[in-house]
Design a protein around this motif. Structure first.
Motif, PDB file in Angstrom:
ATOM      1  N   GLU A   1      54.134  34.616  34.644  1.00 36.43           N
ATOM      2  CA  GLU A   1      54.650  34.044  35.893  1.00 36.43           C
ATOM      3  C   GLU A   1      54.737  35.072  37.012  1.00 36.43           C
ATOM      4  OE1 GLU A   1      58.153  35.482  33.456  1.00 36.43           O
ATOM      5  OE2 GLU A   1      56.296  34.343  33.094  1.00 36.43           O
ATOM      6  N   ALA A   2      54.508  36.350  36.703  1.00 34.88           N
ATOM      7  CA  ALA A   2      54.641  37.410  37.708  1.00 34.88           C
ATOM      8  C   ALA A   2      53.391  37.503  38.577  1.00 34.88           C
ATOM      9  CB  ALA A   2      54.891  38.750  37.023  1.00 34.88           C
ATOM     10  N   PRO A   3      53.547  37.946  39.812  1.00 32.72           N
ATOM     11  CA  PRO A   3      52.355  38.197  40.636  1.00 32.72           C
ATOM     12  C   PRO A   3      51.577  39.391  40.087  1.00 32.72           C
ATOM     13  CG  PRO A   3      54.316  38.982  41.749  1.00 32.72           C
ATOM     14  CD  PRO A   3      54.795  38.256  40.526  1.00 32.72           C
ATOM     15  N   LEU A   4      50.279  39.385  40.290  1.00 29.77           N
ATOM     16  CA  LEU A   4      49.413  40.471  39.806  1.00 29.77           C
ATOM     17  C   LEU A   4      48.270  40.638  40.789  1.00 29.77           C
ATOM     18  CD1 LEU A   4      48.460  42.520  37.654  1.00 29.77           C
ATOM     19  CD2 LEU A   4      47.334  40.614  36.470  1.00 29.77           C
ATOM     20  N   LYS A   5      48.075  41.878  41.237  1.00 29.11           N
ATOM     21  CA  LYS A   5      46.983  42.178  42.151  1.00 29.11           C
ATOM     22  C   LYS A   5      45.902  42.932  41.380  1.00 29.11           C
ATOM     23  CE  LYS A   5      47.968  42.893  46.420  1.00 29.11           C
ATOM     24  NZ  LYS A   5      48.379  43.452  47.735  1.00 29.11           N
ATOM     25  N   VAL A   6      44.656  42.538  41.552  1.00 25.11           N
ATOM     26  CA  VAL A   6      43.544  43.133  40.796  1.00 25.11           C
ATOM     27  C   VAL A   6      42.522  43.705  41.763  1.00 25.11           C
ATOM     28  CG1 VAL A   6      41.679  42.713  39.155  1.00 25.11           C
ATOM     29  CG2 VAL A   6      43.876  41.553  38.869  1.00 25.11           C
TER      30      VAL A   6
ATOM     31  N   ASN B   1      30.107  41.257  38.722  1.00 20.67           N
ATOM     32  CA  ASN B   1      28.962  40.670  38.057  1.00 20.67           C
ATOM     33  C   ASN B   1      29.446  39.400  37.360  1.00 20.67           C
ATOM     34  OD1 ASN B   1      30.167  41.502  35.589  1.00 20.67           O
ATOM     35  ND2 ASN B   1      29.137  43.477  35.716  1.00 20.67           N
ATOM     36  N   PRO B   2      28.547  38.570  36.828  1.00 23.45           N
ATOM     37  CA  PRO B   2      28.997  37.315  36.215  1.00 23.45           C
ATOM     38  C   PRO B   2      29.991  37.523  35.083  1.00 23.45           C
ATOM     39  CG  PRO B   2      26.645  37.216  36.634  1.00 23.45           C
ATOM     40  CD  PRO B   2      27.077  38.629  36.940  1.00 23.45           C
ATOM     41  N   ASN B   3      29.798  38.559  34.268  1.00 22.40           N
ATOM     42  CA  ASN B   3      30.703  38.816  33.155  1.00 22.40           C
ATOM     43  C   ASN B   3      32.104  39.157  33.656  1.00 22.40           C
ATOM     44  OD1 ASN B   3      31.782  41.066  30.991  1.00 22.40           O
ATOM     45  ND2 ASN B   3      30.627  39.423  30.003  1.00 22.40           N
ATOM     46  N   ARG B   4      32.176  39.945  34.729  1.00 18.92           N
ATOM     47  CA  ARG B   4      33.477  40.317  35.297  1.00 18.92           C
ATOM     48  C   ARG B   4      34.160  39.118  35.942  1.00 18.92           C
ATOM     49  NH1 ARG B   4      33.733  45.566  35.971  1.00 18.92           N
ATOM     50  NH2 ARG B   4      32.200  45.324  34.316  1.00 18.92           N
ATOM     51  N   VAL B   5      33.390  38.301  36.634  1.00 18.08           N
ATOM     52  CA  VAL B   5      33.969  37.117  37.278  1.00 18.08           C
ATOM     53  C   VAL B   5      34.465  36.119  36.235  1.00 18.08           C
ATOM     54  CG1 VAL B   5      33.437  35.120  38.743  1.00 18.08           C
ATOM     55  CG2 VAL B   5      32.668  37.401  39.408  1.00 18.08           C
ATOM     56  N   GLU B   6      33.776  36.033  35.105  1.00 18.95           N
ATOM     57  CA  GLU B   6      34.238  35.160  34.028  1.00 18.95           C
ATOM     58  C   GLU B   6      35.619  35.597  33.540  1.00 18.95           C
ATOM     59  OE1 GLU B   6      32.695  33.408  29.694  1.00 18.95           O
ATOM     60  OE2 GLU B   6      31.517  34.922  30.775  1.00 18.95           O
ATOM     61  N   LEU B   7      35.831  36.905  33.418  1.00 17.16           N
ATOM     62  CA  LEU B   7      37.155  37.395  33.024  1.00 17.16           C
ATOM     63  C   LEU B   7      38.188  37.111  34.112  1.00 17.16           C
ATOM     64  CD1 LEU B   7      38.428  40.003  30.890  1.00 17.16           C
ATOM     65  CD2 LEU B   7      39.007  40.483  33.262  1.00 17.16           C
ATOM     66  N   LEU B   8      37.819  37.291  35.380  1.00 12.37           N
ATOM     67  CA  LEU B   8      38.762  37.022  36.459  1.00 12.37           C
ATOM     68  C   LEU B   8      39.175  35.552  36.470  1.00 12.37           C
ATOM     69  CD1 LEU B   8      37.149  39.118  39.339  1.00 12.37           C
ATOM     70  CD2 LEU B   8      39.217  39.672  38.036  1.00 12.37           C
TER      71      LEU B   8
ATOM     72  N   PHE C   1      43.841  40.852  27.240  1.00  8.83           N
ATOM     73  CA  PHE C   1      44.908  39.944  27.669  1.00  8.83           C
ATOM     74  C   PHE C   1      46.172  40.151  26.833  1.00  8.83           C
ATOM     75  CE2 PHE C   1      41.829  36.555  29.512  1.00  8.83           C
ATOM     76  CZ  PHE C   1      41.665  37.351  30.632  1.00  8.83           C
ATOM     77  N   ALA C   2      45.989  40.431  25.544  1.00 11.46           N
ATOM     78  CA  ALA C   2      47.163  40.667  24.693  1.00 11.46           C
ATOM     79  C   ALA C   2      47.935  41.900  25.161  1.00 11.46           C
ATOM     80  CB  ALA C   2      46.726  40.826  23.238  1.00 11.46           C
TER      81      ALA C   2
ATOM     82  N   ARG D   1      45.636  32.333  33.385  1.00 11.17           N
ATOM     83  CA  ARG D   1      46.819  32.836  32.676  1.00 11.17           C
ATOM     84  C   ARG D   1      47.864  33.410  33.618  1.00 11.17           C
ATOM     85  NH1 ARG D   1      45.473  35.474  26.905  1.00 11.17           N
ATOM     86  NH2 ARG D   1      47.728  35.714  27.112  1.00 11.17           N
ATOM     87  N   TRP D   2      47.424  33.991  34.735  1.00  9.30           N
ATOM     88  CA  TRP D   2      48.337  34.544  35.741  1.00  9.30           C
ATOM     89  C   TRP D   2      48.083  33.799  37.053  1.00  9.30           C
ATOM     90  CZ3 TRP D   2      46.385  37.627  31.848  1.00  9.30           C
ATOM     91  CH2 TRP D   2      47.310  38.392  31.138  1.00  9.30           C
ATOM     92  N   PRO D   3      48.718  32.652  37.251  1.00 10.84           N
ATOM     93  CA  PRO D   3      48.413  31.813  38.424  1.00 10.84           C
ATOM     94  C   PRO D   3      48.661  32.502  39.760  1.00 10.84           C
ATOM     95  CG  PRO D   3      49.697  30.593  36.783  1.00 10.84           C
ATOM     96  CD  PRO D   3      49.699  32.019  36.356  1.00 10.84           C
ATOM     97  N   SER D   4      49.532  33.546  39.785  1.00  8.83           N
ATOM     98  CA  SER D   4      49.811  34.241  41.045  1.00  8.83           C
ATOM     99  C   SER D   4      48.889  35.434  41.250  1.00  8.83           C
ATOM    100  CB  SER D   4      51.271  34.700  41.083  1.00  8.83           C
ATOM    101  OG  SER D   4      52.137  33.592  41.027  1.00  8.83           O
TER     102      SER D   4
END
Length: 615
Positions: free
Chosen positions: A97-102, A108-115, A87-88, A121-124
Motif C-alpha cells: 500500500e506504500a508509494p514507490l518510485k522507480v 525493453n519489453p522484459n523490463r516493462v513486463e516487470l514494471l 518481489f518477495a 502489486r504496488w498500485p501507488s
C-alpha cells in the motif's frame, strides 16, 4: 537461395536457480542483487557462460533535507525473469500500500513486463525515466506478445503509472537529505538509458555501462584483474559498435566525484574505477581510428532484432572495421544521412509488426534508396513471428534499387539460438574481411603492386621465426547449443615446465577465437612432416558462415571431449589460463592437462616463411 533461420528453443537458467540477495550498503540504502548461476539468455553478451547478476538499489523512505516525506526510490529494476524472488525481497521492505518510485535505467519489453507486474502489486507506483525511456515505456506498456491459438484470455493490464520525465541531467531528493543526480546516457542500443549518481556516497549506478556477466555474491570485485576479461567481453559485444556515443557518456561522468561504480550486471568497481574508464577509452580507440565503417541501422520491438544486430556488429568489429550503430526510432534525419553517405557497407534490420515494418524503418529505407551508394554492399536482417513481410519489403526494395547484397537476408523466426548467433557473427566477420580485402587491393593498385612491409629487412627477419604446424580444435557446450571451431596454428610455443604450458597466437577475426576464453578447453593437434597436406587442405579452405569445420572427418576425442585428428603426430588438451591482447592477435597461455603421441617415430611439420608480414 534465401535462408530462413528458425531459432531453436533452448533452456535458460530455470527460475528456481535464481535468487535475490539483500546487501546493506549504507544506512537507508540496500542493493537487491538478483543472481542467476547459469546464462539467463542466449545473446552474444552471455557467451562466456558464467551466469550473471541483476543489481537494483533501494533508497528507503524518510524525510528530505527540507522535512518533506520522501517515498522509497528503487533504481534499475531487473527483468521479468527475476520477478518471483525480487518481489518477495522487495515486499519485505516496501508494503504494497506504500508509494514507490522507480528509476528505469534501461527500457525493453522484459523490463516493462516487470514494471506492469509491479504496478499491479504496488498500485501507488510512479516511474522516473529519460525522455526516450518514457516514450518507450508508453509504447510498450499495452503491447503483449501474440498469444498462441487457444490460449486463455489474458488478465487486463494495470494502468500506466505517472512518469517523471528527465529530459536532461537533473537532481531529485532522497530521504536523509541525500540527492540523486539523474544522467541521461542514450546510445543506439539503449536509447532510454539513465544513470543515477548519489553524491554523498559517491555511488554511480551506471546501468548497462561497465557491466560484466558474472554470478557472485560479493558486492564488489576482488581486484581489477579478476573481472577484466568479462568486462572486455561485454564491451566488445555491446559497446564497441557504439564507441563514439560511449566516449560521449564517459566525458559526462569523468568529472563526477565517484567512489564506486555499480553497474546493472556483475560486481561493483570500488578501487579501480578510473582504470576501467581508461580501459573503455582504450578499447574504443581501434574502432574510432578505423578508416572503414559499416552502418548498422535497425529497430527492435522485442529485442530479437537487436540481438541479431549485436552478433553482426561483433563479427564486423573482430576484423577492426568500425561499426556505426543507429537506432532508427531515435535518430535524426541528418545523422542518418551522414552515416549512410560515409559507410563502406550498409546493414538494415527490422522486426515485422502486424505484417509491416515499423515506420522509422520505412523512413530509413527511403533515405537509403535516395542517398545510398549502389557500389557498396548491403545486408538485410531481422526477426519475425508468423510472417516476415518487413524483411521481404527491405530486400525487394534494395534489389530493385540496384544494390549489391553482401549476404543473403538473415531471417530469424522468434529468438536466435546460440548456433544461429554464431553463424550471424561469422557473417559479420566475412563482411569485414571483404571490405578489408577490397581496401588492400585498392592500395596495391595505387602503389603499383609494391608491398613495402614485405621488403623491410626486419619483417623478413621476423619471418625466419618458425613454429610447428598444428591444428587447433575446440568445442563448447553440447546438444543444440554445441559450438565448434578449428584453425591451422603455427605461432605455437612451449611456455612453462610447471605446470606444463604453451602459448598460441589467435587472430582476432578467427571464428574459433570466441571459444578460447579463460577456462575454455581446446585440443592442439601437432601435424607430422609428410602428412600435413590433408589437414592443411581441410582447415585452410574458406568456410561459409556457420559451416561445420569437422564435417566428414573421423575424429577421436580427448578426455575432455575436444576433437583429435587421428593422423596427427601428437595431441594435447589444454585449458586457457591467461589472454594478452597483442595488436591484431590474442596471445593465449594454456595449461596442458592431457596429451599423447600418436606416432613415436614421426617428426614435426614446421612452417617456413620468407616474410613476417603474413602467415
Amino acid at each position: 537461395m534465401k535462408t530462413s533461420i528458425s531459432g531453436s528453443p533452448v533452456a535458460a537458467a530455470p527460475a528456481s536457480e535464481r535468487r535475490v540477495l539483500m546487501i546493506r550498503l549504507e544506512p537507508g540504502l540496500l542493493c537487491l542483487r538478483g543472481l542467476s548461476p547459469r546464462r539467463s539468455r542466449f545473446e552474444v553478451e552471455y557467451g562466456l557462460e558464467r551466469g550473471t547478476t541483476a543489481n537494483s538499489f533501494l533508497f528507503e523512505s524518510g524525510s528530505s533535507a527540507g522535512g518533506h516525506a520522501v517515498p522509497p526510490v528503487l533504481i534499475h529494476p531487473p527483468g521479468m525473469t527475476y520477478a518471483e524472488p525480487f518481489f518477495a525481497a522487495l515486499a519485505e521492505l516496501v508494503p504494497s500500500e506504500a508509494p514507490l518510485k522507480v528509476v528505469v535505467g534501461v527500457v525493453n519489453p522484459n523490463r516493462v513486463e516487470l514494471l506492469r507486474a509491479m504496478a499491479a502489486r504496488w498500485p501507488s507506483l510512479a516511474l522516473v525515466a529519460s525522455n526516450a525511456g518514457a516514450k518507450l515505456v508508453r509504447e510498450l506498456w499495452d503491447q503483449r506478445r501474440p498469444a498462441p491459438a487457444g490460449a486463455p484470455e489474458p488478465e487486463p493490464l494495470p494502468p500506466l503509472p505517472p512518469i517523471d520525465v528527465v529530459k536532461q541531467e537533473a537532481s531529485r531528493p532522497l530521504a536523509g537529505g541525500l540527492q540523486l543526480r539523474l544522467i541521461p546516457a542514450p546510445t543506439p542500443r539503449w536509447p532510454g538509458a539513465l544513470m543515477a549518481f548519489e553524491e554523498s556516497t559517491g555511488l554511480l549506478m551506471s546501468s548497462k555501462f561497465f557491466s560484466a556477466h558474472i554470478c557472485q555474491d560479493s558486492f564488489a570485485e576482488a581486484n581489477r584483474s579478476s573481472t577484466e576479461e568479462d568486462r572486455r567481453w561485454f564491451y566488445d559485444c555491446l559497446m564497441a559498435p557504439m564507441a563514439r556515443q560511449v566516449e560521449t557518456v564517459l566525458d559526462r561522468i569523468d568529472a563526477l566525484p565517484i567512489r564506486t561504480i555499480a553497474p546493472f550486471h556483475g560486481p561493483a568497481i570500488a578501487e579501480s574505477w578510473r582504470s576501467l574508464l581508461a580501459d573503455y577509452r582504450r578499447w574504443g580507440e581501434g574502432q574510432n581510428r578505423s578508416r572503414l565503417s559499416v552502418a548498422l541501422l535497425y529497430a527492435s520491438a522485442y529485442g530479437n532484432t537487436a540481438t541479431i544486430a549485436d552478433a553482426l556488429a561483433q563479427g564486423v568489429s573482430r576484423t577492426g572495421v568500425r561499426v556505426e550503430s543507429l537506432n532508427c526510432e531515435f535518430s535524426e534525419p541528418e545523422q542518418l544521412q551522414a552515416v549512410i553517405r560515409s559507410a563502406d557497407a550498409l546493414l538494415i534490420g527490422s522486426p515485422t509488426l502486424g505484417g509491416h515494418a515499423p515506420t522509422p524503418i520505412v523512413a530509413a529505407l527511403g533515405t537509403v534508396l535516395a542517398e545510398g551508394d549502389r557500389s557498396k554492399p548491403v545486408g538485410v536482417f531481422g526477426s519475425f513471428g508468423w510472417s516476415g513481410e518487413a524483411l521481404e519489403l527491405l530486400e525487394n526494395k534494395l534489389r530493385d534499387g540496384g544494390f549489391r547484397f553482401a549476404f543473403e537476408p538473415i531471417k530469424v523466426k522468434f529468438s536466435p539460438d546460440p548456433v544461429t548467433l554464431k553463424t550471424i557473427e561469422e557473417t559479420g566477420t566475412a563482411l569485414g574481411r571483404e571490405l578489408l580485402g577490397a581496401r588492400k587491393r585498392q592500395e596495391r593498385r595505387s602503389a603499383g603492386g609494391l608491398q613495402d612491409s614485405r621488403t623491410n629487412p626486419a619483417i623478413q627477419a621476423l619471418g625466419r621465426v618458425v613454429g610447428s604446424l598444428s591444428v587447433l580444435t575446440a568445442v563448447k557446450s553440447s546438444g543444440d547449443t554445441r559450438l565448434g571451431g578449428a584453425m591451422v596454428a603455427s605461432w605455437v610455443s612451449q611456455a612453462s615446465f610447471h605446470p606444463p604450458g604453451l602459448t598460441v597466437a589467435v587472430a582476432k577475426d578467427r571464428a574459433v577465437e570466441g571459444l578460447l576464453h579463460i577456462g575454455d578447453h581446446f585440443a592442439l593437434n601437432v601435424l607430422a612432416e609428410g602428412r600435413e597436406n590433408g589437414p592443411m587442405k581441410q582447415f585452410l579452405k574458406p568456410f561459409s558462415p556457420g559451416a561445420d569445420r569437422f564435417a566428414g572427418l573421423n575424429l577421436e576425442e580427448t578426455p575432455g571431449g575436444q576433437p583429435v585428428l587421428p593422423e596427427a603426430l601428437a595431441w594435447m588438451e589444454a585449458c586457457v589460463r591467461q589472454r594478452m591482447e597483442c595488436g591484431d592477435h590474442w596471445l593465449l597461455y594454456a595449461e596442458v592437462i592431457h596429451g599423447g603421441v600418436l606416432d613415436p617415430v614421426g617428426t614435426t611439420a614446421v612452417h617456413q616463411r620468407r616474410s613476417g608480414a603474413a602467415y
